[in-house]
Design a protein around this motif. Structure first.
Motif, PDB file in Angstrom:
ATOM      1  N   VAL A  62      10.319   1.643   5.869  1.00 62.10           N
ATOM      2  CA  VAL A  62       9.023   1.204   6.375  1.00 62.10           C
ATOM      3  C   VAL A  62       8.120   0.932   5.176  1.00 62.10           C
ATOM      4  N   LEU A  63       7.507  -0.250   5.175  1.00 60.60           N
ATOM      5  CA  LEU A  63       6.565  -0.658   4.127  1.00 60.60           C
ATOM      6  C   LEU A  63       5.241  -1.014   4.799  1.00 60.60           C
ATOM      7  N   ILE A  64       4.135  -0.647   4.158  1.00 59.62           N
ATOM      8  CA  ILE A  64       2.817  -0.954   4.708  1.00 59.62           C
ATOM      9  C   ILE A  64       2.063  -1.817   3.699  1.00 59.62           C
ATOM     10  N   ARG A  89       0.812  -1.215   0.000  1.00 57.04           N
ATOM     11  CA  ARG A  89       0.000   0.000   0.000  1.00 57.04           C
ATOM     12  C   ARG A  89       0.853   1.277   0.000  1.00 57.04           C
ATOM     13  N   PHE A  90       1.857   1.323   0.892  1.00 66.18           N
ATOM     14  CA  PHE A  90       2.674   2.523   1.040  1.00 66.18           C
ATOM     15  C   PHE A  90       4.128   2.148   1.272  1.00 66.18           C
ATOM     16  N   THR A  91       5.016   3.056   0.870  1.00 70.05           N
ATOM     17  CA  THR A  91       6.427   2.938   1.208  1.00 70.05           C
ATOM     18  C   THR A  91       6.931   4.300   1.650  1.00 70.05           C
ATOM     19  N   LEU A  92       7.940   4.280   2.493  1.00 69.13           N
ATOM     20  CA  LEU A  92       8.624   5.520   2.848  1.00 69.13           C
ATOM     21  C   LEU A  92       9.396   5.990   1.622  1.00 69.13           C
ATOM     22  N   CYS A  99       6.778   3.793  -8.794  1.00 75.61           N
ATOM     23  CA  CYS A  99       6.734   3.046  -7.532  1.00 75.61           C
ATOM     24  C   CYS A  99       8.123   2.514  -7.171  1.00 75.61           C
ATOM     25  N   VAL A 100       8.802   1.963  -8.151  1.00 75.40           N
ATOM     26  CA  VAL A 100      10.152   1.447  -7.917  1.00 75.40           C
ATOM     27  C   VAL A 100      11.085   2.595  -7.513  1.00 75.40           C
ATOM     28  N   GLN A 101      10.969   3.734  -8.185  1.00 71.30           N
ATOM     29  CA  GLN A 101      11.785   4.901  -7.827  1.00 71.30           C
ATOM     30  C   GLN A 101      11.559   5.320  -6.384  1.00 71.30           C
ATOM     31  N   ALA A 102      10.304   5.289  -5.934  1.00 68.51           N
ATOM     32  CA  ALA A 102      10.003   5.639  -4.533  1.00 68.51           C
ATOM     33  C   ALA A 102      10.693   4.659  -3.586  1.00 68.51           C
ATOM     34  N   LEU A 103      10.670   3.385  -3.925  1.00 70.99           N
ATOM     35  CA  LEU A 103      11.315   2.377  -3.080  1.00 70.99           C
ATOM     36  C   LEU A 103      12.821   2.586  -3.006  1.00 70.99           C
ATOM     37  N   VAL A 104      13.455   2.880  -4.139  1.00 70.53           N
ATOM     38  CA  VAL A 104      14.917   2.982  -4.152  1.00 70.53           C
ATOM     39  C   VAL A 104      15.444   4.313  -3.604  1.00 70.53           C
TER      40      VAL A 104
END
Length: 144
Positions: free
Chosen positions: A136-138, A90-93, A120-125
């Protein structure tokens, strides 16, 4: 005029009134930098019973997920106590320079742009260890 029945057509969408998810956690830090607390309240995606899973991993981390329609679904179990196959991310930091925020994976995928999954991948990395030592991952997990 009063004898005309006023009804809405059945859209086929199942409306379920479920309580919102609520969670709170400290934003990961690095060294003496402190960023504060995140307080979140949001609606479940699933019409069936589900639970909220908040996961905090040390960096670097691994995640096996892929886009399926308008959601990102976990394809392999994570570490013990973490995500499981079928969970919805749902969400990532996300870090914008030294400013943390929560990135809504589902909202991004709902746009259905050609590069939505790449965003989305850019937000994760952005969780590369520069500003914090953890991510933190939700997830939303269906309850069987």
């Amino acid at each position: 005029m009063d004898d005309i029945q006023q009804t809405k057509p059945d859209s086929g969408v199942l409306l379920v009134d479920r309580p919102e998810f609520v969670c709170s956690f400290e934003i990961p830090k690095k060294g003496i930098s402190e960023y504060g607390t995140v307080n979140m309240k949001f609606k479940p995606l699933l019409a069936t019973e589900s639970e909220l899973v908040v996961v905090r991993y040390d960096l670097p981390f691994g995640l096996s997920a892929e886009p399926k329609g308008r959601v990102a679904v976990v394809t392999a179990d994570g570490k013990e106590g973490g995500e499981k196959v079928g969970d919805i991310l749902r969400f990532t930091l996300k870090w914008n320079q030294n400013e943390p925020s929560m990135f809504d994976i589902c909202k991004c995928l709902e746009r259905r742009l050609e590069n939505s999954w790449d965003q989305c991948v850019q937000a994760l990395v952005t969780n590369d260890g520069t500003y914090a030592d953890q991510i933190v991952l939700i997830f939303e997990r269906p309850i069987e």
